[in-house]
Write a protein that holds these residues in place. Structure first.
Motif, PDB file in Angstrom:
ATOM      1  N   THR A 190      -5.825 -54.039  46.493  1.00  0.00           N
ATOM      2  CA  THR A 190      -5.478 -55.118  45.478  1.00  0.00           C
ATOM      3  C   THR A 190      -5.057 -56.310  46.104  1.00  0.00           C
ATOM      4  O   THR A 190      -4.502 -56.459  46.968  1.00  0.00           O
ATOM      5  CB  THR A 190      -4.361 -54.906  44.631  1.00  0.00           C
ATOM      6  N   PHE A 191      -5.606 -57.472  45.747  1.00  0.00           N
ATOM      7  CA  PHE A 191      -5.145 -58.938  46.132  1.00  0.00           C
ATOM      8  C   PHE A 191      -4.565 -59.273  44.882  1.00  0.00           C
ATOM      9  O   PHE A 191      -5.076 -59.971  44.106  1.00  0.00           O
ATOM     10  CB  PHE A 191      -6.338 -59.661  46.663  1.00  0.00           C
ATOM     11  N   GLY A 225     -14.243 -47.343  47.184  1.00  0.00           N
ATOM     12  CA  GLY A 225     -13.310 -47.162  45.914  1.00  0.00           C
ATOM     13  C   GLY A 225     -12.973 -48.419  45.547  1.00  0.00           C
ATOM     14  O   GLY A 225     -13.762 -49.491  45.441  1.00  0.00           O
ATOM     15  N   ALA A 226     -11.928 -48.317  44.621  1.00  0.00           N
ATOM     16  CA  ALA A 226     -11.596 -49.760  43.863  1.00  0.00           C
ATOM     17  C   ALA A 226     -10.931 -50.885  44.542  1.00  0.00           C
ATOM     18  O   ALA A 226     -10.289 -50.824  45.437  1.00  0.00           O
ATOM     19  CB  ALA A 226     -10.563 -49.354  42.809  1.00  0.00           C
ATOM     20  N   VAL A 227     -11.602 -52.023  44.397  1.00  0.00           N
ATOM     21  CA  VAL A 227     -11.101 -53.260  44.846  1.00  0.00           C
ATOM     22  C   VAL A 227     -11.045 -54.246  43.603  1.00  0.00           C
ATOM     23  O   VAL A 227     -11.800 -54.496  42.712  1.00  0.00           O
ATOM     24  CB  VAL A 227     -12.153 -53.876  45.920  1.00  0.00           C
ATOM     25  N   ASP A 230     -13.659 -57.362  40.655  1.00  0.00           N
ATOM     26  CA  ASP A 230     -12.855 -56.193  40.043  1.00  0.00           C
ATOM     27  C   ASP A 230     -13.851 -54.915  39.968  1.00  0.00           C
ATOM     28  O   ASP A 230     -14.616 -54.719  39.089  1.00  0.00           O
ATOM     29  CB  ASP A 230     -12.388 -56.574  38.576  1.00  0.00           C
ATOM     30  N   SER A 231     -13.699 -54.219  40.985  1.00  0.00           N
ATOM     31  CA  SER A 231     -14.934 -53.079  41.307  1.00  0.00           C
ATOM     32  C   SER A 231     -14.549 -51.910  41.502  1.00  0.00           C
ATOM     33  O   SER A 231     -13.340 -51.515  42.122  1.00  0.00           O
ATOM     34  CB  SER A 231     -15.797 -53.704  42.583  1.00  0.00           C
ATOM     35  N   PHE A 258     -18.960 -56.766  45.355  1.00  0.00           N
ATOM     36  CA  PHE A 258     -18.157 -58.030  45.748  1.00  0.00           C
ATOM     37  C   PHE A 258     -18.854 -59.319  45.180  1.00  0.00           C
ATOM     38  O   PHE A 258     -19.873 -59.287  45.122  1.00  0.00           O
ATOM     39  CB  PHE A 258     -18.143 -58.034  47.430  1.00  0.00           C
ATOM     40  N   LYS A 259     -17.816 -60.262  44.737  1.00  0.00           N
ATOM     41  CA  LYS A 259     -18.220 -61.343  44.344  1.00  0.00           C
ATOM     42  C   LYS A 259     -17.992 -62.476  45.492  1.00  0.00           C
ATOM     43  O   LYS A 259     -17.583 -62.260  46.635  1.00  0.00           O
ATOM     44  CB  LYS A 259     -17.573 -61.853  43.154  1.00  0.00           C
ATOM     45  N   SER A 260     -17.872 -63.705  45.117  1.00  0.00           N
ATOM     46  CA  SER A 260     -17.788 -65.034  46.150  1.00  0.00           C
ATOM     47  C   SER A 260     -16.393 -65.124  46.570  1.00  0.00           C
ATOM     48  O   SER A 260     -16.101 -65.949  47.451  1.00  0.00           O
ATOM     49  CB  SER A 260     -18.237 -66.192  45.373  1.00  0.00           C
TER      50      SER A 260
END
Length: 300
Positions: free
Chosen positions: A11-12, A40-42, A71-72, A79-81
């Motif tokens: 998590t960020f 896994g979840a990011v 939010d994956s 992944f996005k930008s």
């Protein structure tokens, strides 16, 4: 500048907002040079909540833009930008304004308390590293430079994290020319925030592909279990070049930097990163002197 691999959840909580665009903040959770992967979840939690990336930050009622908010549940495939590849980054030079080859100028500037590992080459290691770091921080040392490998064991983690939290901005710790492992809070306990900057910087350190740089560490049994066989959870291209390993619950308030070209950092189990530019800038301001940049000053 390290290759990054996250296994399980990461998590960020507060990314770097960077700048406000038409659809929201153009946030960056991770800026990386070459390879990145996740299983896994990011989750990028955005900037529309109480944990601010700086004390004066005003989100102006906006969150990270949809294109800059990952939010994956499926790892790096979505992944996005906010995961930004930047082939030009050089963390040491970007932070201190000098070439990495001149790193001893920073180490020997009188600000750092220097700890030397015993041994030579890849075998240079600071024994009881987590305890020694804790003791120096508790003695009032805010800047610590370790020459050689370092492991903060699970048993040492609580004391180390408590020490990092005692001052307003925590501590600035450089691990130079060695492997670094942080084994996290013991199982069944709650991870405590670490506060400050952790900078892993390898300039003349070559990672052996057989994993022998981890010999004698707790990390070795996680990376090379079952009679020293490589852990199949980690892709070979990351494991064979790993010089950083994080295991167990881990929370960092501040910033984490890797300048370990062609090497990898592996994160296993839950990690929570809370970018805070106040902490980073305050700590760095005690190290980097103002410098003239060509074209930045005119007498007229």
């Amino acid at each position: 500048a390290s290759n990054l691999y996250f296994y399980t959840s990461v998590t960020f909580t507060s990314p770097d907002p960077v700048k406000l665009g038409a659809d929201g903040w153009e946030c960056v959770a991770v800026r990386y040079k070459d390879k990145i992967g996740a299983f896994g979840a990011v989750k990028n939690a955005g900037v529309n909540h109480s944990v601010k990336p700086s004390s004066d930050f005003d989100n102006q009622g906006k969150d990270c833009s949809p294109d800059h908010k990952t939010d994956s549940a499926a790892g790096s495939s979505n992944f996005k930008s906010d995961f930004l590849r930047d082939g030009k980054i050089s963390p040491f030079k970007d932070l201190f304004g000098i070439e990495p080859s001149d790193h001893n100028v920073i180490r020997d500037n009188g600000k750092f308390d220097i700890l030397y590992g015993s041994g030579s080459g890849n075998d240079k290691r600071l024994s009881e590293c987590g305890t020694k770091l804790k003791d120096r921080i508790n003695a009032g040392k805010a800047y610590i430079w370790v020459e050689g490998s370092c492991e903060i064991t699970s048993a040492q983690y609580e004391g180390f994290s408590e020490a990092m939290n005692k001052s307003k901005n925590g501590a600035f710790i450089v691990i130079h020319d060695g492997s670094l492992s942080i084994m996290g809070a013991p199982s069944g306990t709650t991870a405590k925030d670490m506060k400050g900057v952790i900078f892993h910087f390898n300039h003349d350190y070559a990672v052996p592909t057989d994993g022998s740089n981890w010999n004698g560490t707790d990390a070795y049994s996680k990376l090379y279990p079952h009679g020293g066989k490589p852990n199949s959870l980690f892709p070979p291209e990351f494991l064979s070049t790993a010089s950083f390993y994080q295991h167990g619950a881990f929370t960092l308030l501040g910033g984490q930097f890797f300048d370990t070209k062609n090497q990898s950092a592996i994160f296993y189990t839950s990690s929570n990163f809370k970018y805070n530019s106040d902490i980073v800038n305050e700590l760095v301001s005690g190290l980097a002197q103002p410098r003239w940049v060509k074209g930045s000053w005119h007498d007229f």
